[in-house]
Design an enzyme around this catalytic site. Sequence first.
Site, mmCIF file in Angstrom:
data_model
loop_
_atom_site.group_PDB
_atom_site.id
_atom_site.type_symbol
_atom_site.label_atom_id
_atom_site.label_comp_id
_atom_site.label_asym_id
_atom_site.label_seq_id
_atom_site.Cartn_x
_atom_site.Cartn_y
_atom_site.Cartn_z
ATOM 1 N N ALA A 1 0.411 -1.246 -0.359
ATOM 2 C CA ALA A 1 -0.057 0.610 -0.071
ATOM 3 C C ALA A 1 0.869 1.283 0.266
ATOM 4 C CB ALA A 1 -1.332 0.140 1.055
ATOM 5 N N HIS A 2 0.270 1.851 -0.873
ATOM 6 C CA HIS A 2 1.379 3.432 -1.230
ATOM 7 C C HIS A 2 0.920 4.492 -2.103
ATOM 8 C CE1 HIS A 2 1.549 2.453 -5.275
ATOM 9 N NE2 HIS A 2 1.770 3.313 -5.557
ATOM 10 N N ARG A 3 -0.390 4.530 -1.827
ATOM 11 C CA ARG A 3 -1.235 4.958 -3.176
ATOM 12 C C ARG A 3 -1.827 6.457 -2.148
ATOM 13 N NH1 ARG A 3 -1.047 4.950 -8.202
ATOM 14 N NH2 ARG A 3 -1.236 2.868 -7.813
#
Length: 377
Positions: free
Chosen positions: A203-205
Amino acid sequence: MKPAFVFGTRPEIIKLAPVIRAFEERGIDPLLIHTGQHYDYEMSKIFLEELELHRIDYHLEVGSGTQAYQTGTAMIKIEEVLMKEKPDVSLVQGDTNTVLAGALASVKLKIPVAHVEAGLRSFDRTMPEEINRILADHASEILFAPTEEAKKNLEREGISEGVYVVGNTIVDAVLQNSEIAERKSKILDELGLRPKEYAVLTAHRAENTDSEENLKKLVEIIESLPITVIYPVHPRTEKRLKSLDLWDRLEQKAHVILTKPLGYLDFLKLQKNAKFVLTDSGGIQEESIILNVPCLTLRYNTERPETIKAGGNVLVGLEKGRVLYYVDRLLNDKEFYEKMESAKNPFGDGRSGERIVEILFNLYNKGELKVRSSRFI
Ligand code: UD1
Ligand code: UDP
């Protein structure tokens, strides 16, 4: 023909490597321009090494910053190189700030832009990536759409000239590297894992990491998972988790393994042998269906709807109940699992790189590799 590649982040390196290789196979060493949007060893150099991109002609060291700082600095530096080198075409891939900077700098110098992975739309203009995609497509002369669906998105915006459906180069990347990964990577042994007994999460959004509320929801989801979960953490997310005192919370959970971002071979091996994947990444949604691993996407929309239609991906957002419902089905409903795992890859046959190069050569030989004054001819 003198092609220039402009790239700067992890997924761009992975997805452009097969196109660069296809040029090299035809005896052309393209100009390679790395903006430096990603700069940590684990976010950039490891991929250059693993994918054998040993020569970078210009390293622009743009680094991190606000949207405008990063895009603007990249534009100024890319323009300098393009003015000096005068390539016949600039290739960009995807939807990052590097792509927008490369496309704008190039088209204004009347160097045609070829956009690899054109036509993707999440229909969510609050995402920086959506703005980048739309503007890059409109600045491009040659649009390499991965699917018919992407082509339709372009048509809806009035772009029908110069569009070629070629598949997605991620298939080339997976096919070229997954057997090497299976052989070389020792990641399962290193982490003490057995195939299909763990999940992989990334997860990096921006929408999931910038908002404290959303990041906390993500942490609660991870804490509740009833399976060992490996989470290679993007540096953006690591910084946020640490600043909000959430990192230690996750690290203390026995079923959670946090790691640095992994190299491509380790990540592919981990993904291929996972029971399922949880992610907000675009590339990982694509890879999971190629590798026949069910994917739950931690978003409310996706610019990869083909994966949903094919049945390999479900949008679960950050709703813990919804995530746990689908995780339970994946773990306990054999028929459901088999259906997701056998979804058909909608992104082509792994020869997109060759196809792209062939099309560019044809245009070049016909004298058609140039910026046209109008698309509507
Ligand atoms: C960018 C792209 C995103 C893509 C992702 C791939 C934009 C707007 N976003 O997001 O579409 O999915 O790359 O991973 O272009 N950082 C480091 N080291 C690095 C790189 C970044 O520490 O090597 C940290 C910095 O604190 C930086 C933050 O991560 O401010 C965000 O980096 P940035 O490149 O701006 O965006 P990504 O989240 O990586
Ligand atoms: N990836 C990797 N190591 C990791 C996480 C991802 O090699 O620790 C690869 C993954 O296999 C995929 C690409 O990076 O090919 C996806 O990049 P990312 O999620 O950063 O960007 P996005 O695709 O969302 O733009």
